[in-house]
Design a protein around this motif. Structure first.
Motif, PDB file in Angstrom:
ATOM      1  N   GLN A   1     -19.514  -9.585  -1.107  1.00 24.83           N
ATOM      2  CA  GLN A   1     -20.612 -10.321  -1.721  1.00 24.83           C
ATOM      3  C   GLN A   1     -21.282  -9.498  -2.816  1.00 24.83           C
TER       4      GLN A   1
ATOM      5  N   GLY B   1     -23.093 -16.279   5.291  1.00 21.83           N
ATOM      6  CA  GLY B   1     -22.058 -17.116   4.693  1.00 21.83           C
ATOM      7  C   GLY B   1     -22.573 -18.082   3.646  1.00 21.83           C
ATOM      8  N   LEU B   2     -23.906 -18.303   3.612  1.00 23.32           N
ATOM      9  CA  LEU B   2     -24.506 -19.184   2.613  1.00 23.32           C
ATOM     10  C   LEU B   2     -24.833 -18.448   1.322  1.00 23.32           C
TER      11      LEU B   2
ATOM     12  N   GLU C   1     -23.803 -16.020  -1.919  1.00 23.60           N
ATOM     13  CA  GLU C   1     -22.726 -15.589  -2.825  1.00 23.60           C
ATOM     14  C   GLU C   1     -21.368 -16.170  -2.437  1.00 23.60           C
ATOM     15  N   PRO C   2     -21.231 -17.514  -2.361  1.00 26.18           N
ATOM     16  CA  PRO C   2     -19.923 -18.095  -2.027  1.00 26.18           C
ATOM     17  C   PRO C   2     -18.856 -17.620  -2.996  1.00 26.18           C
TER      18      PRO C   2
ATOM     19  N   GLU D   1     -16.373 -19.136  -4.145  1.00 25.98           N
ATOM     20  CA  GLU D   1     -15.940 -20.137  -5.116  1.00 25.98           C
ATOM     21  C   GLU D   1     -16.884 -21.328  -5.085  1.00 25.98           C
ATOM     22  N   LEU D   2     -17.266 -21.808  -6.265  1.00 24.00           N
ATOM     23  CA  LEU D   2     -18.028 -23.042  -6.408  1.00 24.00           C
ATOM     24  C   LEU D   2     -17.119 -24.056  -7.083  1.00 24.00           C
TER      25      LEU D   2
ATOM     26  N   TYR E   1     -23.919 -29.352  -4.092  1.00 23.74           N
ATOM     27  CA  TYR E   1     -24.469 -28.202  -3.376  1.00 23.74           C
ATOM     28  C   TYR E   1     -25.994 -28.317  -3.283  1.00 23.74           C
TER      29      TYR E   1
END
Length: 404
Positions: free
Chosen positions: A274, A325-326, A328-329, A331-332, A338
């Motif tokens: 992250q 987990g929420l 700095e994903p 992939e967007l 979102y």
């Protein structure tokens, strides 16, 4: 005839919780056992007992095998740990067979181990050992003592380790906060313009004393009327505060990871990934979770209290870790909606250090990637303008000092 004391039904967990609200110092009692090998154990019950004669005391458990071994020595030494010796304490509390492996120490006048770096040591002989409940009360007759370092001791409070913060240190943190607020005032117009234009909450946050602090806030969101976050702070610990890591007022990479406690390798790897994504992108994003946002905000409010407890800090760190987990994903995706909790960009100085962070929150739900990119571009534009304004202001101040 002496009356038998009544049986008391006290819950053990409750007993520890209540008594844990009283802070204690942390020490390691050492000796050289009957075979000439060093031995030692952590205690949190060390206390001064008497001045005339000079006596100290501590309370080991009756089941302690280490204490049973130490009784073979006629003397012992109390090592008072310094605030930066938590790792030494954890090592002695571990099941490691050789507690002195890799640790530097020297012998006291009575021949007991004195650990390098302790605040002080006290050599004693056994004045008495008395059984009381599930512990012994050990009284030690003082043979000699020495102050080793002029530094703060390690403290134990509510199952957490910490240190005493004297007035000058608190004042230093307050000065850092004031400096951050003064810097944020330069960007207030930009912050307010972004909040108004995007119908959102825009904040300026700074790193102070290892925390991330909201130093200016403007909320123009019709979607969320949040309580004012001004003055709120959160620990700069995974997954929080990645834009600040390595900058003044914030921890470096290793220290940032240490605030996870004792994580497994998977958690460490995820946090590092992250951090790398944030540095590669140059911005940070966190998504909304399912429910419990009010609980999280309440934890942040409690942590922001200057009199917060280690228990409150642990609960906030645990909540942040659970929501990692929420943040700095990796992939967007296009054509996916979102719910963005916050979107943040750095404001840097001429040397590339992060001075402040501009943050968008209280945003409309179900935003697609195009809209997120629009928000990001607008935020980055304001950050660039603010960087130029701060640089110009600092140059003006330098010129004024040269001509004074």
């Amino acid at each position: 005839m002496q009356a038998t004391p009544p049986t008391r039904q006290i819950d053990g967990a409750r007993f520890r919780e209540v008594l844990g609200s009283y802070p204690t110092g942390v020490a390691i009692v050492t000796c050289t056992d009957e075979h000439g090998a060093p031995a030692g154990m952590v205690i949190g019950t060390f206390t001064s007992v008497s001045l005339d004669p000079p006596l100290i005391g501590y309370l080991p458990m009756k089941t302690s095998r280490t204490f049973a071994r130490m009784r073979g020595s006629p003397t012992f030494c109390v090592n008072i740990l310094a605030a930066d010796q938590e790792a030494v304490c954890q090592h002695f509390a571990s099941p490691a067979e050789d507690k002195f492996a890799g640790l530097a120490w020297h012998a006291s006048p009575a021949g007991n181990p004195v650990l390098d770096g302790v605040v002080a040591w006290i050599d004693c002989d056994y004045a008495s050992v008395t059984e009381v409940g599930d512990h012994y009360i050990v009284l030690g007759g003082v043979l000699g003592m020495q102050l080793e370092r002029d530094t703060a001791p390690l403290l134990f409070f509510q199952r957490g380790y910490g240190r005493f913060s004297p007035g000058p240190l608190v004042a230093a943190a307050e000065r850092e906060t004031i400096e951050a607020v003064q810097l944020a005032e330069i960007g207030r117009d930009e912050m307010e313009a972004v909040a108004t234009e995007l119908n959102a909450e825009c904040s300026i946050i700074a790193a102070v004393g290892g925390d991330v602090v909201y130093v200016a806030v403007e909320n123009q969101s019709p979607y969320f009327r949040l309580r004012s976050r001004l003055g709120f702070r959160v620990p700069c610990a995974p997954p929080l505060g990645p834009l600040f890591v390595g900058s003044p007022g914030a921890p470096g990479d290793d220290e940032w990871l240490k605030r996870l406690g004792r994580p497994d390798q998977e958690t460490i790897a995820s946090a590092l990934a992250q951090l790398e994504r944030v540095r590669s992108r140059g911005w940070s994003i966190a998504l909304q979770g399912a429910g419990e946002d009010e609980n999280l905000d309440e934890m942040v409010a409690l942590y922001s209290n200057p009199h917060r407890t280690p228990g409150q800090e642990r609960r906030l760190l645990a909540a942040a870790k659970a929501r990692a987990g929420l943040h700095e994903p990796a992939e967007l995706l296009d054509h996916v909606s979102y719910d963005v909790r916050h979107l943040s960009v750095p404001v840097r100085d001429a040397g590339g250090q992060v001075l402040l962070v501009l943050r968008l929150s209280a945003l409309p739900p179900a935003a697609d990637l195009d809209r997120i990119r629009q928000w990001l571009a607008r935020l980055q534009l304001s950050a660039a303008r603010l960087e130029q304004t701060i640089a110009a202001r600092r140059e003006h101040c330098r010129a004024a000092r040269l001509h004074a």
